[in-house]
Design a protein around this motif. Sequence first.
Motif, PDB file in Angstrom:
ATOM      1  N   PHE A   3       0.860  -1.179   0.000  1.00 36.75           N
ATOM      2  CA  PHE A   3       0.000   0.000   0.000  1.00 36.75           C
ATOM      3  C   PHE A   3       0.894   1.226   0.000  1.00 36.75           C
ATOM      4  CE2 PHE A   3      -2.630   3.214   2.158  1.00 36.75           C
ATOM      5  CZ  PHE A   3      -3.753   3.166   1.349  1.00 36.75           C
ATOM      6  N   ILE A   4       0.696   2.105  -0.968  1.00 33.73           N
ATOM      7  CA  ILE A   4       1.581   3.255  -1.169  1.00 33.73           C
ATOM      8  C   ILE A   4       0.753   4.532  -1.303  1.00 33.73           C
ATOM      9  CG2 ILE A   4       3.361   4.260  -2.669  1.00 33.73           C
ATOM     10  CD1 ILE A   4       3.792   1.301  -3.673  1.00 33.73           C
ATOM     11  N   VAL A   5       1.210   5.582  -0.631  1.00 34.68           N
ATOM     12  CA  VAL A   5       0.621   6.913  -0.773  1.00 34.68           C
ATOM     13  C   VAL A   5       1.772   7.871  -1.057  1.00 34.68           C
ATOM     14  CG1 VAL A   5      -0.728   8.735   0.315  1.00 34.68           C
ATOM     15  CG2 VAL A   5      -1.213   6.338   0.856  1.00 34.68           C
ATOM     16  N   VAL A   6       1.625   8.660  -2.122  1.00 32.08           N
ATOM     17  CA  VAL A   6       2.678   9.605  -2.506  1.00 32.08           C
ATOM     18  C   VAL A   6       2.066  10.989  -2.679  1.00 32.08           C
ATOM     19  CG1 VAL A   6       4.569  10.078  -4.103  1.00 32.08           C
ATOM     20  CG2 VAL A   6       3.756   7.718  -3.826  1.00 32.08           C
ATOM     21  N   LYS A   7       2.719  12.006  -2.089  1.00 30.14           N
ATOM     22  CA  LYS A   7       2.316  13.408  -2.273  1.00 30.14           C
ATOM     23  C   LYS A   7       3.241  14.049  -3.293  1.00 30.14           C
ATOM     24  CE  LYS A   7       0.439  14.661   2.234  1.00 30.14           C
ATOM     25  NZ  LYS A   7       0.566  15.639   3.341  1.00 30.14           N
ATOM     26  N   PHE A   8       2.637  14.661  -4.309  1.00 31.10           N
ATOM     27  CA  PHE A   8       3.373  15.366  -5.349  1.00 31.10           C
ATOM     28  C   PHE A   8       3.002  16.846  -5.282  1.00 31.10           C
ATOM     29  CE2 PHE A   8       2.988  11.067  -6.895  1.00 31.10           C
ATOM     30  CZ  PHE A   8       4.182  10.814  -7.548  1.00 31.10           C
ATOM     31  N   LYS A   9       3.996  17.697  -5.152  1.00 29.57           N
ATOM     32  CA  LYS A   9       3.795  19.160  -5.132  1.00 29.57           C
ATOM     33  C   LYS A   9       4.253  19.706  -6.482  1.00 29.57           C
ATOM     34  CE  LYS A   9       3.505  23.147  -2.731  1.00 29.57           C
ATOM     35  NZ  LYS A   9       2.318  23.681  -2.161  1.00 29.57           N
ATOM     36  N   PRO A  47      -4.058  23.560  -4.092  1.00 32.75           N
ATOM     37  CA  PRO A  47      -4.350  23.072  -5.440  1.00 32.75           C
ATOM     38  C   PRO A  47      -3.131  22.570  -6.208  1.00 32.75           C
ATOM     39  CG  PRO A  47      -4.589  25.447  -5.332  1.00 32.75           C
ATOM     40  CD  PRO A  47      -4.368  24.972  -3.930  1.00 32.75           C
ATOM     41  N   THR A  48      -1.921  22.866  -5.724  1.00 33.23           N
ATOM     42  CA  THR A  48      -0.719  22.377  -6.397  1.00 33.23           C
ATOM     43  C   THR A  48      -0.271  21.012  -5.872  1.00 33.23           C
ATOM     44  OG1 THR A  48       0.870  23.438  -4.900  1.00 33.23           O
ATOM     45  CG2 THR A  48       0.075  24.750  -6.778  1.00 33.23           C
ATOM     46  N   GLU A  49      -1.013  20.456  -4.921  1.00 37.15           N
ATOM     47  CA  GLU A  49      -0.638  19.166  -4.336  1.00 37.15           C
ATOM     48  C   GLU A  49      -1.583  18.056  -4.803  1.00 37.15           C
ATOM     49  OE1 GLU A  49       0.837  18.606  -0.095  1.00 37.15           O
ATOM     50  OE2 GLU A  49      -1.177  17.734  -0.010  1.00 37.15           O
ATOM     51  N   PHE A  50      -0.982  16.987  -5.304  1.00 37.34           N
ATOM     52  CA  PHE A  50      -1.729  15.819  -5.744  1.00 37.34           C
ATOM     53  C   PHE A  50      -1.311  14.623  -4.899  1.00 37.34           C
ATOM     54  CE2 PHE A  50      -1.876  18.711  -9.228  1.00 37.34           C
ATOM     55  CZ  PHE A  50      -3.109  18.509  -9.813  1.00 37.34           C
ATOM     56  N   LEU A  51      -2.264  13.762  -4.617  1.00 34.65           N
ATOM     57  CA  LEU A  51      -2.034  12.577  -3.807  1.00 34.65           C
ATOM     58  C   LEU A  51      -2.308  11.352  -4.661  1.00 34.65           C
ATOM     59  CD1 LEU A  51      -1.401  11.935  -0.767  1.00 34.65           C
ATOM     60  CD2 LEU A  51      -3.834  11.517  -0.532  1.00 34.65           C
ATOM     61  N   SER A  84       9.049  20.086  -5.552  1.00 36.40           N
ATOM     62  CA  SER A  84       9.875  19.440  -4.535  1.00 36.40           C
ATOM     63  C   SER A  84       9.834  17.923  -4.737  1.00 36.40           C
ATOM     64  CB  SER A  84       9.372  19.795  -3.127  1.00 36.40           C
ATOM     65  OG  SER A  84       8.028  19.376  -2.955  1.00 36.40           O
ATOM     66  N   THR A  85      10.728  17.246  -4.055  1.00 35.96           N
ATOM     67  CA  THR A  85      10.769  15.788  -4.119  1.00 35.96           C
ATOM     68  C   THR A  85       9.496  15.227  -3.495  1.00 35.96           C
ATOM     69  OG1 THR A  85      13.174  15.805  -3.966  1.00 35.96           O
ATOM     70  CG2 THR A  85      12.071  13.739  -3.385  1.00 35.96           C
ATOM     71  N   PRO A  86       8.838  14.277  -4.165  1.00 35.99           N
ATOM     72  CA  PRO A  86       7.618  13.697  -3.605  1.00 35.99           C
ATOM     73  C   PRO A  86       7.876  13.029  -2.244  1.00 35.99           C
ATOM     74  CG  PRO A  86       7.839  13.129  -5.920  1.00 35.99           C
ATOM     75  CD  PRO A  86       9.131  13.764  -5.507  1.00 35.99           C
ATOM     76  N   GLN A  87       6.842  13.013  -1.420  1.00 30.69           N
ATOM     77  CA  GLN A  87       6.882  12.338  -0.120  1.00 30.69           C
ATOM     78  C   GLN A  87       6.080  11.060  -0.240  1.00 30.69           C
ATOM     79  OE1 GLN A  87       5.217  15.514   2.296  1.00 30.69           O
ATOM     80  NE2 GLN A  87       7.258  15.913   3.111  1.00 30.69           N
ATOM     81  N   ILE A  88       6.580   9.963   0.368  1.00 32.93           N
ATOM     82  CA  ILE A  88       5.960   8.660   0.183  1.00 32.93           C
ATOM     83  C   ILE A  88       5.822   7.893   1.494  1.00 32.93           C
ATOM     84  CG2 ILE A  88       8.182   7.569  -0.316  1.00 32.93           C
ATOM     85  CD1 ILE A  88       6.689   5.753  -2.344  1.00 32.93           C
ATOM     86  N   ILE A  89       4.757   7.126   1.571  1.00 33.90           N
ATOM     87  CA  ILE A  89       4.584   6.094   2.598  1.00 33.90           C
ATOM     88  C   ILE A  89       4.345   4.809   1.822  1.00 33.90           C
ATOM     89  CG2 ILE A  89       3.136   5.205   4.458  1.00 33.90           C
ATOM     90  CD1 ILE A  89       2.365   8.129   5.073  1.00 33.90           C
ATOM     91  N   SER A  90       5.149   3.793   2.082  1.00 36.04           N
ATOM     92  CA  SER A  90       5.020   2.505   1.410  1.00 36.04           C
ATOM     93  C   SER A  90       5.103   1.408   2.461  1.00 36.04           C
ATOM     94  CB  SER A  90       6.136   2.334   0.375  1.00 36.04           C
ATOM     95  OG  SER A  90       6.041   1.079  -0.261  1.00 36.04           O
TER      96      SER A  90
END
Length: 107
Positions: A3-9, A47-51, A84-90
């Motif tokens: 299960f992975i969640v990634v935040k992209f700015k 609005p610039t952040e996608f999950l 910025s570099t994406p943030q992740i939880i995996s």
Amino acid sequence: MIFIVVKFKTKPEWTDRWLELVAPFTAATRAEEGNLWFDWSRSVDDPTEFLLVEAFRDQAAGAAHVGSPYFKTAMNELPQALASTPQIISQTIDATGWSEMGEMTVE
């Protein structure tokens, strides 16, 4: 399941084009045999952040995803649009899919 969640700015000038930019990567990933889901959402606060919420059947499916040519293409193309570099939880979790929420029932 993996299960992975990634935040992209995104950079502001790429925000409205982000989903178009990731469309080929999204379609290819969703077509993988071991992919359970690959879903994008946009922050209501920024609005610039996608999950990205994604899941793979097992470690082998996750490794196949990361080893795919379209994954490598995405890792080369996406940074141009990011602030910025994406943030992740995996995490590996003991599940095979979504479960109903125990605290709320809709009938």
